[in-house]
Design an enzyme around this catalytic site. Structure first.
Site, PDB file in Angstrom:
ATOM      1  N   LYS A   1       0.872  -1.170   0.000  1.00 62.02           N
ATOM      2  CA  LYS A   1       0.000   0.000   0.000  1.00 62.02           C
ATOM      3  C   LYS A   1       0.911   1.222   0.000  1.00 62.02           C
ATOM      4  O   LYS A   1       1.602   1.479   0.988  1.00 62.02           O
ATOM      5  CB  LYS A   1      -0.903   0.003   1.235  1.00 62.02           C
TER       6      LYS A   1
ATOM      7  N   ALA B   1      -9.779   4.611   4.192  1.00 64.20           N
ATOM      8  CA  ALA B   1      -9.651   5.742   5.127  1.00 64.20           C
ATOM      9  C   ALA B   1     -10.948   6.529   5.291  1.00 64.20           C
ATOM     10  O   ALA B   1     -11.676   6.769   4.327  1.00 64.20           O
ATOM     11  CB  ALA B   1      -8.531   6.696   4.719  1.00 64.20           C
ATOM     12  N   GLY B   2     -11.193   6.900   6.522  1.00 64.89           N
ATOM     13  CA  GLY B   2     -12.294   7.800   6.849  1.00 64.89           C
ATOM     14  C   GLY B   2     -13.617   7.132   7.168  1.00 64.89           C
ATOM     15  O   GLY B   2     -14.563   7.781   7.610  1.00 64.89           O
TER      16      GLY B   2
ATOM     17  N   ASN C   1      -9.681   0.724   9.523  1.00 68.82           N
ATOM     18  CA  ASN C   1      -8.922   0.332  10.710  1.00 68.82           C
ATOM     19  C   ASN C   1      -9.549   0.927  11.964  1.00 68.82           C
ATOM     20  O   ASN C   1     -10.185   0.244  12.751  1.00 68.82           O
ATOM     21  CB  ASN C   1      -7.463   0.800  10.540  1.00 68.82           C
TER      22      ASN C   1
END
EC number: 2.8.1.10
Lengths: 263, 67
Positions: free
Chosen positions: A105, A192-193, A214
């Protein structure tokens, strides 16, 4: 659950097929027991990690990766900590030298306040890593043109953010993500987010190929339950997308017959 | 001999001449780590051959939790 058995549609990243479309980060869990349970119930097959200096003065410090059954998971190390292409490439090479993985990543942060990725350095890093034979998954902003340029470069997936890392703000620009998904010929993983199962489901309903999250799990009051919720949300969103939503209409359409009303 | 391991100076007993001996000296021989020697990654099959020199810079990294 019965409906999971019907899910034969695989997510292919480079040469690797996956059944789960939920990619899980491994940071900031309260403890290893909770983390292990969360990973288990999430049904994920891809786990992200960061590469860091070993604390050589405390060699017995436990390590989550070393507790994992590595036959069951594909590792997706990130280049977090890199501020430019050179640093990202160095971290990627270190990760690959473990002999445990060849996916990376690419994460090059360009702004410390928002943790938004640097598109130029990300592009440069991807170019080098592709030449070196990595399976490359860049973390990017919801930039339609950048996603296309990276695909043309040869990346194996693009990973636009829903909102800033760890913010839990959910999908801020649904339109841009839809455009990226619409044009892409490689998997689009929303990274993300994500804050809630609803956010993850929406990403999948838009047609994303996967979701990487995560903090939404590790930071939840009950990470194990949230991990399961995310698994179900990703499945629900995927099924909703495959089933094809009804068009939006400005006015109502009755579901019950309009004739033979007993009045 | 002294080497720099992860940024810190480390004095090594004389018999530690190779990477694999350094790793066992640090009790890391069974851990999942990657080693860099003066900026170059050391392949695992070179651990027994690569000879350490005074002042060498060694990085020992591992996978930790991250998103």
């Amino acid at each position: 659950m019965e409906f999971e058995k019907k899910d034969h549609d695989a997510l292919c990243i480079g040469p690797y097929p996956f059944h789960s479309r939920l990619l899980l980060g491994t940071g900031k869990f309260p403890d290893f027991e909770v983390q292990q349970q969360a990973v288990e119930v999430s049904g994920t097959e891809i786990l992200t990690f960061a590469v860091r200096r070993m604390n050589v003065s405390d060699p017995n410090q436990p390590n989550f990766l070393e507790r994992l059954d590595l036959g069951r998971y594909t590792l997706l190390p990130n280049t977090a900590g890199a501020a430019n292409a050179e640093e990202a490439v160095r971290i990627a090479r270190l990760a690959k030298a473990s002999g445990l993985c060849d996916m990376i990543k690419v994460e090059v942060i360009g702004d410390s306040k928002t943790l938004l990725p640097d598109p130029i350095e990300t592009f440069k890093a991807c170019e080098i890593l592709l030449e070196e034979g990595f399976i490359v998954l860049p973390y990017i902003s919801d930039d339609v043109v950048l996603a296309r340029r990276l695909e043309e470069l040869g990346v194996h997936a693009v990973m636009p953010g829903a909102s800033p890392i760890g913010s839990g703000l959910g999908i801020l620009n649904q339109h841009s993500l839809s455009l990226i998904i619409e044009q892409a010929n490689v998997p689009v993983i929303i990274d993300a987010g994500i804050g809630t199962p609803g956010d993850a489901a929406l990403a999948m309903e838009l047609g994303a190929d996967g979701v990487l999250l995560n903090t939404a799990v590790s930071g939840a009051s009950d990470p194990v339950r949230m991990a399961e919720a995310m698994k179900l949300a990703v499945l629900a969103g995927r099924y909703g997308y495959l089933a094809g939503r009804i068009p939006r209409k400005r006015h109502a359409t009755a579901s019950s017959p309009l004739d033979n009303i007993p009045i | 001999m002294h080497v720099i391991v992860n940024g810190d100076k480390l004095d090594l007993p004389e018999q530690i001449e190779h990477i694999h001996r350094l790793l066992s000296h640090l009790s890391l021989e069974n851990r999942i780590v990657v080693v860099e020697h003066n900026g170059s990654i050391v392949p695992k099959d070179a651990y027994e051959e690569l000879r350490l020199s005074d002042g060498d810079r060694i990085e020992i990294v591992q996978f930790v939790g991250g998103g």
